[in-house]
Design a protein around this motif. Structure first.
Motif, mmCIF file in Angstrom:
data_model
loop_
_atom_site.group_PDB
_atom_site.id
_atom_site.type_symbol
_atom_site.label_atom_id
_atom_site.label_comp_id
_atom_site.label_asym_id
_atom_site.label_seq_id
_atom_site.Cartn_x
_atom_site.Cartn_y
_atom_site.Cartn_z
ATOM 1 N N MET A 1 0.845 -1.201 0.000
ATOM 2 C CA MET A 1 0.000 0.000 0.000
ATOM 3 C C MET A 1 0.880 1.251 0.000
ATOM 4 N N GLU A 2 0.575 2.206 -0.863
ATOM 5 C CA GLU A 2 1.329 3.459 -0.930
ATOM 6 C C GLU A 2 1.136 4.264 0.354
ATOM 7 N N ILE A 3 2.138 5.119 0.665
ATOM 8 C CA ILE A 3 2.096 5.912 1.888
ATOM 9 C C ILE A 3 0.844 6.780 1.953
ATOM 10 N N ASN A 4 0.443 7.376 0.827
ATOM 11 C CA ASN A 4 -0.756 8.212 0.838
ATOM 12 C C ASN A 4 -2.000 7.406 1.173
ATOM 13 N N GLU A 5 -2.074 6.183 0.662
ATOM 14 C CA GLU A 5 -3.218 5.323 0.964
ATOM 15 C C GLU A 5 -3.239 4.956 2.442
ATOM 16 N N LYS A 6 -2.059 4.695 2.997
ATOM 17 C CA LYS A 6 -1.978 4.372 4.428
ATOM 18 C C LYS A 6 -2.421 5.565 5.281
ATOM 19 N N ILE A 7 -1.953 6.754 4.923
ATOM 20 C CA ILE A 7 -2.336 7.952 5.666
ATOM 21 C C ILE A 7 -3.845 8.144 5.624
ATOM 22 N N SER A 49 -2.571 -0.340 18.801
ATOM 23 C CA SER A 49 -2.731 -1.669 18.204
ATOM 24 C C SER A 49 -4.039 -1.807 17.428
ATOM 25 N N ASN A 50 -4.987 -0.901 17.681
ATOM 26 C CA ASN A 50 -6.273 -0.931 16.981
ATOM 27 C C ASN A 50 -6.348 0.065 15.831
ATOM 28 N N ILE A 51 -5.233 0.733 15.552
ATOM 29 C CA ILE A 51 -5.200 1.718 14.470
ATOM 30 C C ILE A 51 -4.380 1.148 13.321
ATOM 31 N N PRO A 52 -4.960 0.960 12.150
ATOM 32 C CA PRO A 52 -4.198 0.389 11.026
ATOM 33 C C PRO A 52 -3.029 1.281 10.641
ATOM 34 N N ASN A 53 -1.889 0.648 10.383
ATOM 35 C CA ASN A 53 -0.663 1.311 9.912
ATOM 36 C C ASN A 53 0.062 2.110 10.990
ATOM 37 N N PHE A 54 -0.513 2.236 12.170
ATOM 38 C CA PHE A 54 0.076 3.072 13.211
ATOM 39 C C PHE A 54 1.211 2.319 13.889
ATOM 40 N N PRO A 55 2.385 2.944 14.066
ATOM 41 C CA PRO A 55 3.502 2.265 14.731
ATOM 42 C C PRO A 55 3.188 2.036 16.208
ATOM 43 N N MET A 91 12.271 6.175 9.428
ATOM 44 C CA MET A 91 11.849 7.542 9.720
ATOM 45 C C MET A 91 10.435 7.813 9.196
ATOM 46 N N GLN A 92 10.086 7.186 8.099
ATOM 47 C CA GLN A 92 8.728 7.340 7.574
ATOM 48 C C GLN A 92 7.704 6.794 8.566
ATOM 49 N N GLU A 93 8.043 5.689 9.226
ATOM 50 C CA GLU A 93 7.149 5.111 10.228
ATOM 51 C C GLU A 93 7.122 5.950 11.501
ATOM 52 N N VAL A 94 8.286 6.433 11.931
ATOM 53 C CA VAL A 94 8.355 7.260 13.136
ATOM 54 C C VAL A 94 7.476 8.499 13.005
ATOM 55 N N THR A 95 7.486 9.102 11.826
ATOM 56 C CA THR A 95 6.767 10.364 11.619
ATOM 57 C C THR A 95 5.385 10.170 11.003
ATOM 58 N N PHE A 96 4.986 8.930 10.805
ATOM 59 C CA PHE A 96 3.677 8.652 10.208
ATOM 60 C C PHE A 96 2.533 9.330 10.975
ATOM 61 N N GLY A 144 13.584 10.499 0.156
ATOM 62 C CA GLY A 144 12.704 9.767 -0.741
ATOM 63 C C GLY A 144 11.795 10.706 -1.515
ATOM 64 N N LYS A 145 10.819 10.141 -2.178
ATOM 65 C CA LYS A 145 9.893 10.931 -2.968
ATOM 66 C C LYS A 145 9.150 11.937 -2.096
ATOM 67 N N ASN A 146 9.109 13.184 -2.533
ATOM 68 C CA ASN A 146 8.399 14.200 -1.765
ATOM 69 C C ASN A 146 6.895 14.002 -1.858
ATOM 70 N N LEU A 147 6.221 14.176 -0.718
ATOM 71 C CA LEU A 147 4.762 14.118 -0.686
ATOM 72 C C LEU A 147 4.239 15.523 -0.957
ATOM 73 N N ASP A 148 4.037 15.822 -2.242
ATOM 74 C CA ASP A 148 3.745 17.186 -2.660
ATOM 75 C C ASP A 148 2.479 17.744 -2.039
#
Length: 274
Positions: A1-7, A49-55, A91-96, A144-148
């Motif tokens: 799943m792309e980062i935008n979809e996860k967000i 633990s009940n939030i999808p994609n959340f570290p 770092m992407q996960e830390v700042t998600f 990485g790729k900028n999230l414009d």
């Protein structure tokens, strides 16, 4: 799943818990600062633990849940426990979570942490308002790729910490006879505490305190043009002339002693900042 979809997916789930009103502030609690969550007039809670994609936090002193409610009659979303790069996350996960906060419409971020002091004028238990930082993490959160849709490729970091929020914290401290320091926070990977020579390096570089968090969240928040304020509790001291003998338990104890003043500062900042 792309980062935008996860967000987007994560934001949808959290939105169902905060439908009453968009939070005006996101607050992230650092090591030993969990008592601040007791100040929230709770509307809803959700475990990471009940939030999808959340570290998920793996460190003692970090509860691991989102708390939605009110402080001083203003809506907040509080992270009771953060995650760190040293736990093995990217770092992407830390700042998600910071990306998700922005997606939810939150414009202001208050960060707290426990840190080691290298300024000779500091004492254990001091509160330091972070005025700037030095990033020494081995991975940059914007690599990485900028999230414009969130911000520009090369964000301005000339004012990482909001000057108005800093001024308000100083005024609150003055009015309540609370001693506060102001300084530069240096972010290192961890998880080992620094050696005396490393503490000395931090001082030579211009740092007043050193820790293992905060910097990545601040960079991503500023990428999204969020207002950021950060407070450190000085839980140990180090330098080339000091052989620090510090444990995680001692860090938590020092943070606990500073909690009443931290609570007063944060509550009044939330109450008064416009």
């Amino acid at each position: 799943m792309e980062i935008n979809e996860k967000i987007n997916e994560t934001a949808r789930i959290i939105q169902s818990y905060i439908s009453e009103h968009t939070p005006e502030f996101a607050v992230i609690l650092g090591s030993g600062l969990s008592k601040l969550q007791d100040e929230v007039e709770v509307i809803s809670e959700i475990k990471y633990s009940n939030i999808p994609n959340f570290p998920k936090s793996t460190v003692s002193g970090h509860t691991g849940k989102l708390i939605y409610g009110k402080i001083e009659n203003r809506y907040v979303l509080m992270m009771a426990g953060r995650v760190h790069y040293y736990e093995g996350y990217s770092m992407q996960e830390v700042t998600f979570p910071i990306r998700v906060f922005h997606k939810l419409g939150i414009k202001r971020l208050i960060l707290s942490n426990a840190s080691g002091g290298v300024n000779p004028n500091f004492s254990i238990g001091d509160i330091m308002i972070i005025r700037d930082h030095i990033n020494l993490f081995p991975e940059h959160p914007l690599r990485g790729k900028n999230l414009d849709q969130f911000g520009v490729r090369f964000p301005d970091m000339s004012k990482p910490y909001n000057h108005e929020m800093i001024a308000q914290l100083e005024e609150i401290a003055k009015n309540n006879n609370i001693k506060v320091q102001k300084g530069v926070y240096v972010g290192l990977q961890g998880p080992s505490f620094e050696t005396p020579a490393e503490y000395g390096m931090v001082r030579i570089l211009g740092g007043d305190a050193v820790g293992m968090s905060t910097v990545p969240e601040t960079i991503v928040a500023r990428h999204q043009n969020m207002d950021v304020c950060a407070i450190s509790v000085i839980t140990d001291l180090g330098g080339p002339e000091i052989s620090p003998n510090v444990s995680h338990e001692e860090v938590l104890n020092a943070a606990n002693k500073a909690m009443p003043n931290i609570i007063l500062l944060v509550k009044n900042l939330i109450k008064n900042y416009r």
